[in-house]
Design a protein around this motif. Structure first.
Motif, PDB file in Angstrom:
ATOM      1  N   THR A  15      32.766 -90.991  -5.433  1.00 21.61           N
ATOM      2  CA  THR A  15      33.655 -90.494  -4.398  1.00 21.61           C
ATOM      3  C   THR A  15      33.280 -89.077  -4.027  1.00 21.61           C
ATOM      4  OG1 THR A  15      35.220 -89.694  -6.048  1.00 21.61           O
ATOM      5  CG2 THR A  15      35.513 -91.965  -5.257  1.00 21.61           C
ATOM      6  N   ALA A  16      33.728 -88.666  -2.833  1.00 24.07           N
ATOM      7  CA  ALA A  16      33.400 -87.332  -2.357  1.00 24.07           C
ATOM      8  C   ALA A  16      33.915 -86.238  -3.287  1.00 24.07           C
ATOM      9  CB  ALA A  16      33.945 -87.145  -0.936  1.00 24.07           C
ATOM     10  N   PRO A  17      35.163 -86.301  -3.783  1.00 23.03           N
ATOM     11  CA  PRO A  17      35.611 -85.259  -4.723  1.00 23.03           C
ATOM     12  C   PRO A  17      34.764 -85.209  -5.993  1.00 23.03           C
ATOM     13  CG  PRO A  17      37.494 -86.451  -3.842  1.00 23.03           C
ATOM     14  CD  PRO A  17      36.265 -87.208  -3.406  1.00 23.03           C
ATOM     15  N   ALA A  18      34.339 -86.382  -6.482  1.00 25.59           N
ATOM     16  CA  ALA A  18      33.505 -86.393  -7.696  1.00 25.59           C
ATOM     17  C   ALA A  18      32.162 -85.733  -7.448  1.00 25.59           C
ATOM     18  CB  ALA A  18      33.314 -87.837  -8.185  1.00 25.59           C
ATOM     19  N   LEU A  19      31.592 -85.962  -6.264  1.00 27.25           N
ATOM     20  CA  LEU A  19      30.321 -85.327  -5.934  1.00 27.25           C
ATOM     21  C   LEU A  19      30.465 -83.823  -5.827  1.00 27.25           C
ATOM     22  CD1 LEU A  19      28.864 -87.804  -3.288  1.00 27.25           C
ATOM     23  CD2 LEU A  19      28.020 -87.384  -5.592  1.00 27.25           C
ATOM     24  N   VAL A  20      31.570 -83.386  -5.229  1.00 32.31           N
ATOM     25  CA  VAL A  20      31.799 -81.945  -5.102  1.00 32.31           C
ATOM     26  C   VAL A  20      31.933 -81.305  -6.480  1.00 32.31           C
ATOM     27  CG1 VAL A  20      33.392 -80.190  -4.242  1.00 32.31           C
ATOM     28  CG2 VAL A  20      32.825 -82.169  -2.818  1.00 32.31           C
ATOM     29  N   ASP A  21      32.675 -81.945  -7.379  1.00 36.41           N
ATOM     30  CA  ASP A  21      32.832 -81.408  -8.725  1.00 36.41           C
ATOM     31  C   ASP A  21      31.501 -81.389  -9.474  1.00 36.41           C
ATOM     32  OD1 ASP A  21      35.510 -81.153  -8.182  1.00 36.41           O
ATOM     33  OD2 ASP A  21      36.082 -83.031  -9.157  1.00 36.41           O
ATOM     34  N   GLU A  22      30.727 -82.449  -9.298  1.00 38.22           N
ATOM     35  CA  GLU A  22      29.427 -82.501  -9.977  1.00 38.22           C
ATOM     36  C   GLU A  22      28.502 -81.412  -9.452  1.00 38.22           C
ATOM     37  OE1 GLU A  22      25.696 -85.619 -10.715  1.00 38.22           O
ATOM     38  OE2 GLU A  22      27.375 -86.149  -9.406  1.00 38.22           O
ATOM     39  N   TYR A  23      28.480 -81.224  -8.146  1.00 40.43           N
ATOM     40  CA  TYR A  23      27.627 -80.182  -7.570  1.00 40.43           C
ATOM     41  C   TYR A  23      28.086 -78.808  -8.017  1.00 40.43           C
ATOM     42  CZ  TYR A  23      25.187 -77.170  -4.353  1.00 40.43           C
ATOM     43  OH  TYR A  23      24.405 -76.180  -3.833  1.00 40.43           O
ATOM     44  N   ALA A  28      26.586 -74.011 -10.724  1.00 36.06           N
ATOM     45  CA  ALA A  28      26.935 -72.893 -11.584  1.00 36.06           C
ATOM     46  C   ALA A  28      25.925 -72.734 -12.720  1.00 36.06           C
ATOM     47  CB  ALA A  28      28.338 -73.078 -12.158  1.00 36.06           C
ATOM     48  N   ARG A  29      25.443 -73.859 -13.254  1.00 37.12           N
ATOM     49  CA  ARG A  29      24.489 -73.789 -14.364  1.00 37.12           C
ATOM     50  C   ARG A  29      23.100 -73.404 -13.900  1.00 37.12           C
ATOM     51  NH1 ARG A  29      24.491 -75.189 -19.525  1.00 37.12           N
ATOM     52  NH2 ARG A  29      22.563 -75.837 -20.553  1.00 37.12           N
ATOM     53  N   LEU A  30      22.711 -73.863 -12.706  1.00 38.67           N
ATOM     54  CA  LEU A  30      21.362 -73.602 -12.212  1.00 38.67           C
ATOM     55  C   LEU A  30      21.267 -72.360 -11.335  1.00 38.67           C
ATOM     56  CD1 LEU A  30      20.333 -77.258 -11.275  1.00 38.67           C
ATOM     57  CD2 LEU A  30      19.736 -75.976 -13.333  1.00 38.67           C
ATOM     58  N   GLY A  31      22.390 -71.728 -11.059  1.00 35.53           N
ATOM     59  CA  GLY A  31      22.357 -70.520 -10.242  1.00 35.53           C
ATOM     60  C   GLY A  31      22.147 -70.787  -8.768  1.00 35.53           C
ATOM     61  N   LEU A  32      22.643 -71.935  -8.263  1.00 34.29           N
ATOM     62  CA  LEU A  32      22.486 -72.276  -6.852  1.00 34.29           C
ATOM     63  C   LEU A  32      23.667 -71.744  -6.050  1.00 34.29           C
ATOM     64  CD1 LEU A  32      21.310 -75.976  -7.226  1.00 34.29           C
ATOM     65  CD2 LEU A  32      19.916 -73.925  -7.112  1.00 34.29           C
ATOM     66  N   ALA A  33      23.510 -71.819  -4.743  1.00 36.35           N
ATOM     67  CA  ALA A  33      24.594 -71.391  -3.862  1.00 36.35           C
ATOM     68  C   ALA A  33      25.742 -72.391  -3.919  1.00 36.35           C
ATOM     69  CB  ALA A  33      24.077 -71.266  -2.428  1.00 36.35           C
TER      70      ALA A  33
END
Length: 241
Positions: A15-23, A28-33
């Motif tokens: 689901t879209a909320p799950a993808l947002v949480d995963e991203y 945060a861990r990889l230092g991305l925007a």
């Protein structure tokens, strides 16, 4: 991967909320925007994601596909982050940092110091003091640092050394003079500065897993790393004069 390959995603996507949480967790861990900051972070590349997206009747599936495309778009700059340490712009700064340093293996100042581009460590290139079982320090350091493949700058030569297991080859210098020429062996004494184009070329070889092939195609003339020639001692008569 589906977004980058142009393959339509399967219907059973998260689901879209799950993808947002995963991203959010991965960024945060990889230092991305962060997801809202992706358009400004990617600039013109942000529009490339829209080319993959088509029209569909299922608005939820299209929204999920957009999230996957955004994640794929942000993976491109991540993959192009340099694997090498930050090099000083001036070769003089690099030389002063490593030429008189101490090797962490033998505790001596190397006769031929080499700086690892993966971790920045100083090692002895070709010296017998750090040779173990026939393998000199660059070979053993490559096994520890780069799983057998590593790149060094041999400081007193301003040359780039590529090591793949027990093989090695010489690559062009990363530091050039004002005319775009190398100064192998530092014979001319001209100021040298870091050439970004050559750094990117070396990065492309690294990301394309082409360093092993390069060593096989352009092997060194000598099986072992040759030491720097020592300056001949002056005659005794000259010293007593």
């Amino acid at each position: 991967l589906r977004a980058r390959g142009g393959v339509a995603p399967k219907a059973a996507l998260p689901t879209a909320p799950a993808l947002v949480d995963e991203y959010a967790a991965l960024s945060a861990r990889l230092g991305l925007a962060a997801l809202p900051d992706l358009p400004s972070a990617l600039g013109a590349r942000w529009s490339l994601a829209g080319r993959w997206l088509g029209t569909g009747s299922d608005a939820g599936a299209v929204e999920q596909a957009r999230l996957w495309a955004r994640a794929a778009a942000v993976a491109a700059p991540l993959a192009r982050r340099s694997p090498f340490v930050q090099l000083p712009h001036s070769f003089s700064d690099l030389y002063n940092r490593y030429a008189h340093g101490v090797c962490g293996e033998c505790g001596r100042t190397p006769q031929q110091p080499a700086a690892c581009l993966l971790c920045g460590a100083l090692v002895c290139a070709g010296s017998a003091c750090c040779r173990v079982g026939g393998d000199e320090e660059c070979t053993r350091h490559a096994l520890r640092c780069g799983r057998g493949v590593c790149v060094f700058i041999v400081v007193r030569l301003s040359a780039t050394l590529v090591v793949a297991e027990r093989r090695h080859s010489w690559w062009g210098s990363l530091y050039l003079d004002c005319h775009g020429e190398e100064d192998r062996g530092l014979l001319r004494g001209r100021p040298l500065t870091l050439n970004e184009g050559r750094v990117r070329s070396l990065e492309e070889l690294w990301y394309g897993h082409g360093l092993r092939e390069y060593v096989c195609l352009y092997p060194s003339s000598f099986p072992l790393l040759a030491l720097l020639p020592r300056r001949p001692a002056p005659p005794v008569d000259t010293l007593n004069a």
